[in-house]
Motif scaffolding. Structure first.
Motif, PDB file in Angstrom:
ATOM      1  N   THR A 100      41.446  40.702  31.486  1.00 44.98           N
ATOM      2  CA  THR A 100      40.020  40.439  31.413  1.00 44.98           C
ATOM      3  C   THR A 100      40.234  38.629  32.395  1.00 44.98           C
ATOM      4  O   THR A 100      41.125  38.111  32.603  1.00 44.98           O
ATOM      5  N   THR A 102      38.349  36.321  32.064  1.00 42.54           N
ATOM      6  CA  THR A 102      37.877  35.193  30.787  1.00 42.54           C
ATOM      7  C   THR A 102      39.441  34.788  31.158  1.00 42.54           C
ATOM      8  O   THR A 102      39.888  33.242  30.816  1.00 42.54           O
ATOM      9  N   HIS A 128      30.827  30.627  35.655  1.00 48.23           N
ATOM     10  CA  HIS A 128      30.756  32.295  34.558  1.00 48.23           C
ATOM     11  C   HIS A 128      31.610  31.253  33.279  1.00 48.23           C
ATOM     12  O   HIS A 128      31.361  31.087  32.082  1.00 48.23           O
ATOM     13  N   PRO A 129      32.798  30.090  33.148  1.00 52.35           N
ATOM     14  CA  PRO A 129      32.603  29.920  32.752  1.00 52.35           C
ATOM     15  C   PRO A 129      32.498  29.079  31.733  1.00 52.35           C
ATOM     16  O   PRO A 129      31.907  28.799  30.816  1.00 52.35           O
ATOM     17  N   HIS A 132      28.658  32.233  30.379  1.00 51.92           N
ATOM     18  CA  HIS A 132      29.154  33.315  29.917  1.00 51.92           C
ATOM     19  C   HIS A 132      30.005  33.132  29.165  1.00 51.92           C
ATOM     20  O   HIS A 132      30.699  34.176  28.523  1.00 51.92           O
ATOM     21  N   GLU A 133      31.649  31.918  28.830  1.00 50.40           N
ATOM     22  CA  GLU A 133      31.915  32.166  28.377  1.00 50.40           C
ATOM     23  C   GLU A 133      32.472  31.798  27.298  1.00 50.40           C
ATOM     24  O   GLU A 133      33.952  31.329  26.264  1.00 50.40           O
ATOM     25  N   ALA A 136      35.239  28.531  26.267  1.00 48.55           N
ATOM     26  CA  ALA A 136      36.269  29.243  26.456  1.00 48.55           C
ATOM     27  C   ALA A 136      38.023  27.655  26.955  1.00 48.55           C
ATOM     28  O   ALA A 136      38.532  27.777  26.483  1.00 48.55           O
TER      29      ALA A 136
END
Length: 401
Positions: A100, A102, A128-129, A132-133, A136
């Motif tokens: 992935t 991520t 994106h982090p 949408h993560e 993380a």
């Protein structure tokens, strides 16, 4: 409710039929069915295809790898071949495959933090982090994200220069998807990179869709990637693979990343279907992407013309000239009404003009993403304008009904 009963209620306003959650679930199911039965479309995501259709992709596997070689085990064989291919395309010493994106970016930035001694990652608020993560970076990898800007564009050199605390890495998402798949100019990008280096930071490209950027930058992939210390790429967003990602960079970094890949649980026993699909994407889709980008600009102009001719008060295609083969379309209507009309149009005409969901960024506004792929290259501007007229006819019925 049966599909037939649901169809008889299409003329009613969505809010008058069923609760929002249930209605949107049914609408999504209808959109997927319409996608599968459509005779014409601009683009179709792999995730909406049947298992049979997705498995058929591997019929081309013998064209990209010797299928008489042993299957991969824990990252050797075809996975190593894919890593070498990506490193070569991006002009880097080595690359590491990950299941992935991520995981890939967490590991890359964690390794850079160890080298720089600074776990702070400067990035865009729409990166994106961040969106949408589930946080993380901070929750899993001990990284500390700091937002450079929230403007719907890439950070500027002045913003990076003026960031009021040290950072070990600058992360740039190219293109920035949630802002409309936007890219900076080549001059803007090189200036931002230079400023980051002046601040003794490394530069990491979140290049999930970097494959699509060569037309806008008017540069080959390796020249674009050369600006960054490390580059992440995805194999399914642009290349239609089954999944997976890679990070390319210096060999010492990649060797350490493979150690952390194991610790994160990313060294999977066998990944040959995903690796083969990625190699097929690099062979088949990568050379076509410039054509998709150029045709997306034809589609964007035809959408503007079509909505204007249909009497829509205003329409926004963003960016006005798409930077990649993906872009946003904004309409001045309730998103639920637009979504219903879009599905009805697909069901009744077998033409899928809008393959992706519609969101409501504000009251009376609707936005979706347009994705032009191989199946869309046959559309002329007139084809787009006709489809728009058919859609607007149903939208007006939806609003007045």
């Amino acid at each position: 409710m049966s599909e037939a009963a649901e169809t008889t209620q299409q003329g009613a306003r969505p809010s008058e039929r069923v609760p929002n959650a249930e209605r949107r679930k049914r609408l999504r199911e209808r959109r997927i069915r319409a996608s599968r039965s459509a005779e014409r479309m601009l683009g179709r995501a792999g995730g909406l295809r049947t298992l049979r259709e997705r498995l058929a992709l591997l019929e081309q596997a013998g064209d990209v790898y010797d299928l008489d070689e042993p299957a991969d085990m824990y990252g050797d064989g075809v996975v190593e071949a894919l890593e070498d291919k990506v490193a070569g395309l991006l002009g880097k010493e080595a690359a590491a495959f990950f299941p992935t994106g991520t995981m890939a970016q967490q590991v890359a930035l964690r390794c850079w933090a160890g080298r720089t001694g600074n776990p702070t990652v400067a990035l865009h608020a729409l990166a994106h982090p961040e969106v949408h993560e589930r946080h993380a970076f901070s929750q899993v990898s001990g990284l500390r994200p700091v937002r450079v800007t929230s403007e719907p564009r890439l950070p500027t050199a002045d913003e990076v220069r003026g960031l009021d605390e040290p950072f070990g890495a600058l992360m740039l998402e190219l293109p920035l998807r949630d802002a409309g798949f936007v890219l900076p100019s080549w001059e803007e990008l090189t200036e931002v990179v230079e400023v980051a280096r002046e601040r003794e930071a490394v530069v990491h490209f979140d290049g999930a869709r970097l494959w699509e950027s060569t037309v806008h930058f008017e540069r080959p992939l390796d020249e674009i990637a050369d600006l960054a210390d490390s580059v992440y790429v995805s194999f399914y967003k642009s290349l239609d693979g089954y999944g997976g990602a890679a990070v390319a960079g210096p060999r010492t970094l990649i060797d350490e990343m493979k150690t952390w890949r194991h610790r994160y649980g990313g060294t999977v026993f066998q990944q040959f279907p995903t690796a083969l699909s990625a190699l097929i994407g690099l062979e088949r889709e990568l050379p076509r992407l410039p054509d998709y980008v150029r045709h997306a600009r034809v589609v964007a102009g035809a959408l503007r013309d079509g909505f204007a001719a249909a009497g829509v008060p205003w329409t926004r295609v963003h960016p006005e000239e798409p930077h990649t083969n993906e872009f946003q379309l904004w309409l001045p209507y309730d998103a639920d009404d637009v979504a219903e009309a879009a599905v009805r149009h697909a069901e009744e005409t077998k033409t899928l003009l809008f393959a992706r969901p519609w969101a409501a960024p504000g009251p009376g506004l609707a936005v979706t993403e347009i994705d032009v792929r191989a199946v869309g290259l046959s559309w002329t501007a007139e084809d787009v304008r006709v489809a728009v007229a058919e859609f607007v006819e149903r939208l007006k019925e939806q609003i007045s009904g």
